[in-house]
Each structure stands twice: as C-alpha cells, then as structure tokens.
Design a protein around this motif. Structure first.
Motif, PDB file in Angstrom:
ATOM      1  N   ALA A   1       1.148  -1.135   0.018  1.00 37.53           N
ATOM      2  CA  ALA A   1      -0.124  -0.069  -0.098  1.00 37.53           C
ATOM      3  C   ALA A   1       0.889   1.157   0.057  1.00 37.53           C
ATOM      4  O   ALA A   1       2.308   1.115  -0.256  1.00 37.53           O
ATOM      5  CB  ALA A   1      -0.978  -0.206   1.275  1.00 37.53           C
ATOM      6  N   GLU A   2       0.200   2.301   0.372  1.00 38.62           N
ATOM      7  CA  GLU A   2       1.060   3.630   0.206  1.00 38.62           C
ATOM      8  C   GLU A   2       2.372   3.537   1.228  1.00 38.62           C
ATOM      9  O   GLU A   2       1.881   3.200   2.415  1.00 38.62           O
ATOM     10  CB  GLU A   2       0.249   4.791   0.541  1.00 38.62           C
ATOM     11  CG  GLU A   2      -0.607   5.002  -0.413  1.00 38.62           C
ATOM     12  CD  GLU A   2      -2.298   4.198  -0.527  1.00 38.62           C
ATOM     13  OE1 GLU A   2      -2.860   4.194  -1.542  1.00 38.62           O
ATOM     14  OE2 GLU A   2      -2.078   3.230   0.311  1.00 38.62           O
ATOM     15  N   PRO A   3       3.452   3.926   1.001  1.00 37.99           N
ATOM     16  CA  PRO A   3       4.664   3.879   1.787  1.00 37.99           C
ATOM     17  C   PRO A   3       4.557   4.958   2.647  1.00 37.99           C
ATOM     18  O   PRO A   3       4.191   6.201   2.109  1.00 37.99           O
ATOM     19  CB  PRO A   3       5.772   3.743   1.097  1.00 37.99           C
ATOM     20  CG  PRO A   3       5.515   4.379  -0.203  1.00 37.99           C
ATOM     21  CD  PRO A   3       3.828   4.026  -0.434  1.00 37.99           C
ATOM     22  N   PRO A   4       5.062   4.720   3.922  1.00 35.19           N
ATOM     23  CA  PRO A   4       5.234   5.872   4.985  1.00 35.19           C
ATOM     24  C   PRO A   4       6.302   7.140   4.646  1.00 35.19           C
ATOM     25  O   PRO A   4       6.118   8.240   5.128  1.00 35.19           O
ATOM     26  CB  PRO A   4       5.483   5.315   6.404  1.00 35.19           C
ATOM     27  CG  PRO A   4       5.918   4.046   6.067  1.00 35.19           C
ATOM     28  CD  PRO A   4       5.612   3.507   4.683  1.00 35.19           C
ATOM     29  N   ALA A   5       7.071   6.383   3.841  1.00 33.95           N
ATOM     30  CA  ALA A   5       8.456   7.469   3.614  1.00 33.95           C
ATOM     31  C   ALA A   5       9.209   6.808   2.141  1.00 33.95           C
ATOM     32  O   ALA A   5       8.933   5.524   1.998  1.00 33.95           O
ATOM     33  CB  ALA A   5       9.107   7.467   4.704  1.00 33.95           C
ATOM     34  N   ALA A   6      10.192   7.464   1.903  1.00 37.98           N
ATOM     35  CA  ALA A   6      10.729   7.154   0.810  1.00 37.98           C
ATOM     36  C   ALA A   6      11.889   6.235   1.276  1.00 37.98           C
ATOM     37  O   ALA A   6      12.455   6.764   2.230  1.00 37.98           O
ATOM     38  CB  ALA A   6      11.447   8.114  -0.147  1.00 37.98           C
ATOM     39  N   HIS A   7      12.356   5.291   0.499  1.00 39.74           N
ATOM     40  CA  HIS A   7      13.466   4.339   1.098  1.00 39.74           C
ATOM     41  C   HIS A   7      14.395   3.859  -0.157  1.00 39.74           C
ATOM     42  O   HIS A   7      13.736   3.812  -1.251  1.00 39.74           O
ATOM     43  CB  HIS A   7      12.897   3.094   1.898  1.00 39.74           C
ATOM     44  CG  HIS A   7      12.293   3.301   3.079  1.00 39.74           C
ATOM     45  ND1 HIS A   7      10.858   3.872   3.146  1.00 39.74           N
ATOM     46  CD2 HIS A   7      12.671   3.256   4.366  1.00 39.74           C
ATOM     47  CE1 HIS A   7      10.474   3.958   4.362  1.00 39.74           C
ATOM     48  NE2 HIS A   7      11.558   3.556   5.268  1.00 39.74           N
ATOM     49  N   VAL A   8      15.505   3.213   0.018  1.00 42.01           N
ATOM     50  CA  VAL A   8      16.232   2.431  -0.844  1.00 42.01           C
ATOM     51  C   VAL A   8      16.769   1.208  -0.048  1.00 42.01           C
ATOM     52  O   VAL A   8      16.857   1.308   1.230  1.00 42.01           O
ATOM     53  CB  VAL A   8      17.423   3.405  -1.649  1.00 42.01           C
ATOM     54  CG1 VAL A   8      16.808   4.448  -2.549  1.00 42.01           C
ATOM     55  CG2 VAL A   8      18.234   3.990  -0.580  1.00 42.01           C
ATOM     56  N   ARG A   9      17.103   0.051  -0.775  1.00 43.49           N
ATOM     57  CA  ARG A   9      17.682  -0.806  -0.064  1.00 43.49           C
ATOM     58  C   ARG A   9      19.037  -0.942  -0.997  1.00 43.49           C
ATOM     59  O   ARG A   9      19.144  -1.073  -2.143  1.00 43.49           O
ATOM     60  CB  ARG A   9      16.983  -2.231  -0.462  1.00 43.49           C
ATOM     61  CG  ARG A   9      17.413  -3.286   0.391  1.00 43.49           C
ATOM     62  CD  ARG A   9      16.874  -4.494  -0.213  1.00 43.49           C
ATOM     63  NE  ARG A   9      17.447  -5.224  -1.291  1.00 43.49           N
ATOM     64  CZ  ARG A   9      17.369  -6.460  -1.686  1.00 43.49           C
ATOM     65  NH1 ARG A   9      16.768  -7.256  -1.038  1.00 43.49           N
ATOM     66  NH2 ARG A   9      18.057  -6.807  -2.804  1.00 43.49           N
ATOM     67  N   LEU A  10      19.940  -1.114  -0.155  1.00 42.36           N
ATOM     68  CA  LEU A  10      21.423  -1.289  -0.549  1.00 42.36           C
ATOM     69  C   LEU A  10      21.945  -2.655  -0.402  1.00 42.36           C
ATOM     70  O   LEU A  10      22.152  -3.229   0.888  1.00 42.36           O
ATOM     71  CB  LEU A  10      22.347  -0.237  -0.229  1.00 42.36           C
ATOM     72  CG  LEU A  10      22.037   1.222  -0.382  1.00 42.36           C
ATOM     73  CD1 LEU A  10      23.057   2.125  -0.004  1.00 42.36           C
ATOM     74  CD2 LEU A  10      21.687   1.475  -1.855  1.00 42.36           C
ATOM     75  N   SER A  11      22.442  -3.529  -1.275  1.00 40.93           N
ATOM     76  CA  SER A  11      22.982  -4.850  -1.205  1.00 40.93           C
ATOM     77  C   SER A  11      24.402  -4.554  -1.037  1.00 40.93           C
ATOM     78  O   SER A  11      25.204  -3.665  -1.793  1.00 40.93           O
ATOM     79  CB  SER A  11      22.810  -5.616  -2.406  1.00 40.93           C
ATOM     80  OG  SER A  11      23.499  -6.968  -2.099  1.00 40.93           O
ATOM     81  N   PHE A  12      25.217  -5.394  -0.051  1.00 38.43           N
ATOM     82  CA  PHE A  12      26.682  -5.316   0.113  1.00 38.43           C
ATOM     83  C   PHE A  12      27.115  -6.646  -0.337  1.00 38.43           C
ATOM     84  O   PHE A  12      28.424  -6.791  -0.324  1.00 38.43           O
ATOM     85  CB  PHE A  12      27.037  -4.966   1.376  1.00 38.43           C
ATOM     86  CG  PHE A  12      26.490  -5.641   2.608  1.00 38.43           C
ATOM     87  CD1 PHE A  12      26.694  -6.835   2.870  1.00 38.43           C
ATOM     88  CD2 PHE A  12      25.341  -5.069   3.100  1.00 38.43           C
ATOM     89  CE1 PHE A  12      25.975  -7.591   3.909  1.00 38.43           C
ATOM     90  CE2 PHE A  12      24.693  -5.598   4.369  1.00 38.43           C
ATOM     91  CZ  PHE A  12      25.169  -6.810   4.643  1.00 38.43           C
ATOM     92  N   ALA A  13      26.391  -7.424  -0.828  1.00 37.13           N
ATOM     93  CA  ALA A  13      26.888  -8.984  -1.338  1.00 37.13           C
ATOM     94  C   ALA A  13      27.206  -9.064  -2.739  1.00 37.13           C
ATOM     95  O   ALA A  13      27.640 -10.120  -3.142  1.00 37.13           O
ATOM     96  CB  ALA A  13      25.896  -9.932  -0.567  1.00 37.13           C
ATOM     97  N   ALA A  14      26.412  -8.064  -3.477  1.00 39.00           N
ATOM     98  CA  ALA A  14      26.372  -8.607  -5.022  1.00 39.00           C
ATOM     99  C   ALA A  14      27.738  -7.684  -5.508  1.00 39.00           C
ATOM    100  O   ALA A  14      27.686  -7.951  -6.823  1.00 39.00           O
ATOM    101  CB  ALA A  14      25.196  -7.912  -5.550  1.00 39.00           C
ATOM    102  N   VAL A  15      28.218  -7.179  -4.989  1.00 34.73           N
ATOM    103  CA  VAL A  15      29.578  -6.494  -5.635  1.00 34.73           C
ATOM    104  C   VAL A  15      31.049  -7.346  -5.074  1.00 34.73           C
ATOM    105  O   VAL A  15      30.854  -8.167  -4.483  1.00 34.73           O
ATOM    106  CB  VAL A  15      29.801  -5.098  -5.032  1.00 34.73           C
ATOM    107  CG1 VAL A  15      28.586  -4.086  -5.712  1.00 34.73           C
ATOM    108  CG2 VAL A  15      29.621  -5.053  -3.617  1.00 34.73           C
ATOM    109  N   ALA A  16      32.160  -6.880  -5.798  1.00 36.85           N
ATOM    110  CA  ALA A  16      33.423  -7.553  -5.583  1.00 36.85           C
ATOM    111  C   ALA A  16      33.918  -7.634  -4.409  1.00 36.85           C
ATOM    112  O   ALA A  16      34.726  -8.458  -3.929  1.00 36.85           O
ATOM    113  CB  ALA A  16      34.299  -7.450  -6.761  1.00 36.85           C
TER     114      ALA A  16
END
Length: 478
Positions: free
Chosen positions: A442-457
């Motif tokens: 549903a409608e999010p309460p705020a803007a977010h991002v998810r950052l992965s630290f396992a998919a880089v070298a």
C-alpha cells in the motif's frame, strides 16, 4: 566487476571489427584473441557468447567462431491484439485481478550494464559463491547410481532429512517436500492456502517477489507494519479480525528489507494469534545461512516450536550458494502437506535429481562448513564497510537498524525525496539501487532505498559505490 568489465570491453572491440569479415567468415581463434588482447580464455569465451546472444556471431564446437549471416526477412508479424480481450475476458469473475507485475523482482535479478556497481543485487557475488565446491559436488552427483533417473516425487529422503534437521523441533523428513527454489515454494504455499480473491496478510515492507506472487494468484495483500523487533502482534491480530484472512506470510529472521529479527516475546504471540484466527503462517526462512560473524545464537525457526501445524516453512540453499543452485524445502504438518504435494507435482513433477544429488554432496562435504564460516566473516566485513561509508559520506540517509544477517541495508531517505529521481541519478553515476516503493503493498510511509553489500566484488567497490551515490544525492537532494 573487473572481469565483467573486461568481457564488455572485449565484446565491444570485436563488434567494431566484425565488418572485416564476410558473412560466414571465420574469426581469429580463441588462443589468438587471448594473446592479442591479453585477457583470459574465460573472458574470450564470454565475449563471444555475448556476441552470439546478439546474433552477430555463430560458434561451432571444435571449429571456432564465425560472423553470422544476415537473417532472412521474416514473415510480417501477425495481429496479436486479440489477446488483450482473451486475457481479460474472464476478469469480471475475479475479485482481485490476476495481474503479473515482475518489475520489483527484475530489479534484483537483472545483471546491470558493464561498469555499473550492483547495489541492487539479490545474490552473492561470484567471489562469495562456493563455485569450486559446487562444481565438485555436481561432478560427484553425476556419477551416483541412478543420478539421472526419476527421484521420489517428494524429494530424495536424505535431502529431506537434512532440511528437517535444520528446522529442528519435532519436524521429520516425512513432513518435508523438496522444491525448486524459494520462489517456487512460496508460490505453491500461496496457491495451497488461499483461494483467488482472498486476503493474505503480509509484512510491511516486504519482499516484492512475494507481493507479485500473491497478486498473480488473485490474492489481495494486506500490510501489517514491521518495526525493529519484527511484525507487531497487536496489528497482526487487528488485521486478522478486520479481513478474515487465513494466511500470514512473514520472514522472522533478517527480514527483507528491514533486516529485523522477530523478538522472542513476539514469536509465541504470532503463532497464538494465527492459531486463534484459524490461519496459517508461511515462514520464509530465506537467509538463515547468511548470518554475520557477530550475530550470536540464532532463534529457531517458528516451525520448530509449532506442534499444531500452523506454520508452513520455506527454506532454501540458493542465497548461500548461487542463483542457479535452486534447491529449497517446504515443511508442513497435517492435511495441508498433501495439498502442497499435489500442487507441486502438477506444476513441476519433481526437482531434477542431479541437482538434489549435488545438494546432498555439497552440504555433506567439509567444504560446506568452511564456506559458511568464511561467508559469515566476509558479510560482516562488507556490512561494516557499507555502514561506515554511509555514516561518513551520506549521514542524511537514515539507517534505523543494522542487521546481523542477510546481505542488505534498508535506508530511509529525507522527507520529500523522489525515489525514482534518485534511482535514475544513481544509475547515471553507475551504481544501481533498489527503490523502496515495490516493497510496500500500500502507500509507503516514506521514501526508502535498499542497498546490497553482497553483490559487488568487495569493500573497494562498496566504498566507490557510496562515493558515486553521494554524487547522485547531491544532484537530487539539493
């Protein structure tokens, strides 16, 4: 990332030189390309494969690579517009349209362009995968007697026993089904437990792939908020009462995307609330083997403390191995097990036996324990590197919870931030992010991002990615 970049650079160089050869003409040998460009044979092979996928080159085993001949003009495409009517004609009977929107899943599945740092990835970088151990396990598995025959429909008994031991409690091998990856197991569970049009309770935020599965099955996801201690039992009880739902899907351990672990005092509450509602809890235990070195003892799966068959447990090997090592397990108790088995058999018959045999070989080898130990240490190192870089260079991005397991961080953006604009700016800066909107039903309460630290070298790319993200934030947040 360096190898990926080399592949792209070599493919581009060969693409520019194709006009030197007539259609059907032979390209230089792989050995000649290795010597000329000073790259590895693997890089040459992958560059030629990339050109082959583009239809520019044809490779013939034992003969070499050749410039592809022009395609013969095809018959004009037919008129497929009738399908728009056919696919929606029966929709009037659907309480919830069975639409399939894969975008939230594709974000973490698709490989980024060469040179783009993969902060949106959902799998381990190749340097973290037990490639040598998996290759050896697959080779040994292929030599097992009957390895290429039909396995038992429920899965190999020894593999079912291994998964049952990992769950613990009173769970037995007879209550386990082998499935082709966690996504397939979740799809089977949702189809078994809820009819089209029914509500299904989900954590908020939650994994976009599960939301897509629910909607594709005609189910209506209903959000239940998560805090740093996991799902809130009071709101879960309210949601069951308000909707009449009979299914709740959750990730009690290192929840995706928040990283939360369901608090000890909430575990029994969640099971009690579901039992009183006459409902099932689908436990997606997806990253139990991606624990960080500083995590301490892990709580048992909910299924281990459930004698009444409330929990349908999903566990997988994929996240701790490699994207194509798609072996998982469904565990359930009571009549629902037969329904799960029937749906799985109809959908896919069985998981290929060589893959099941390889899984047994892998988890039974000393290399498996070594891999998990090394992975645990490396994930902690990478997490610390990313949290440290974010604190130094992007303090305006709030990190409410630092997880002790999993492969990503969940960041809240400053109020008023345009997620889409930041994601686009980051991509222009050669770093790929996972925006937060697809994680909310549903409608999010705020803007977010998810950052992965396992998919880089490694930590170097983490530092560089945060530096690039700083530039993107300067462009969007000013």
């Amino acid at each position: 990332m360096q190898q990926r970049s080399s592949v792209g650079e070599l493919a581009e160089q060969l693409r520019r030189e194709l006009d030197r050869y007539s259609p059907g003409g032979k390209l230089p040998s792989s050995r000649a390309l290795v010597e000329r460009f000073r790259v590895s044979p693997v890089t040459v092979s992958r560059a030629l494969a990339q050109l082959g996928a583009e239809g520019l080159v044809v490779t013939r085993p034992g003969a070499g690579a050749f410039r592809a001949r022009p395609h013969t003009p095809q018959t004009p495409a037919g008129d497929t517009s009738w399908q728009q009517v056919a696919l929606s004609a029966d929709g009037s009977a659907d309480v919830v349209p069975r639409t399939v929107d894969p975008w939230g899943v594709v974000v973490s599945l698709a490989a980024p362009p060469p040179g783009v740092l993969e902060f949106n990835g959902g799998y381990l970088h190749s340097s973290l995968q037990p490639e040598r151990a998996m290759a050896a396990a697959l080779a040994r598995a292929g030599r097992r007697p009957g390895a290429w025959g039909r396995p038992p429909l429920e899965g190999l008994p020894e593999l079912r026993e291994w998964f049952a031991r990992g769950i613990g409690g009173a769970v037995t091998a007879a209550e386990v089904l082998i499935a082709a990856g966690g996504q397939a197991a979740l799809a089977t569970a949702l189809r078994a437990l809820a009819p089209p049009g029914a509500p299904v309770l989900v954590e908020s935020p939650t994994y976009p792939g599960m939301l897509a599965l629910a909607r594709a099955a005609g189910l209506r996801p209903v959000p239940v908020p998560v805090d740093p201690d996991g799902v809130r039992p009071d709101l879960l009880a309210d949601a069951f009462h308000a909707t009449g739902a009979r299914v709740f899907v959750c990730q009690p351990l290192f929840q995706n995307p928040t990283g939360a672990v369901l608090a000890p005092d909430r575990r029994a509450e969640v099971l009690r609330i579901a039992r009183e509602a006459g409902a099932f809890v689908v436990e997606d235990d997806f990253v139990r083997r991606l624990v960080h070195a500083d995590a301490g003892p892990l709580p048992r799966p909910l299924a281990a403390d459930d004698p009444d068959g409330v929990v349908v447990h999903v566990g997988s090997l994929t996240k701790a191995t490699a994207p194509s090592f798609r072996v998982s397990a469904l565990a359930a108790r009571g009549p629902v097990l037969e329904r799960l088995r029937a749906i799985q058999v109809v959908d896919s018959f069985f998981v290929p036996r060589p893959l099941q045999e390889a899984a047994l070989e892998l988890v039974g080898s000393p290399a498996w324990t070594r891999h998990l130990r090394a992975l645990s240490a490396e994930l902690k190192t990478r997490r610390d590197a990313m949290t440290g870089a974010l604190a130094r260079h992007l303090p305006e991005l709030a990190l409410p919870h630092i997880p002790s397991g999993g492969y990503h961080l969940w960041l809240r953006l400053p109020d008023g931030t345009d997620e889409a604009a930041l994601t686009a700016a980051a991509l222009r800066a050669d770093v790929a992010l996972a925006p937060g909107r697809p994680y909310f039903s549903a409608e999010p309460p705020a803007a977010h991002v998810r950052l992965s630290f396992a998919a880089v070298a490694g930590t170097g790319e983490i530092a560089e990615g945060v530096r690039r993200l700083r530039a993107a934030c300067d462009e969007v947040l000013r």
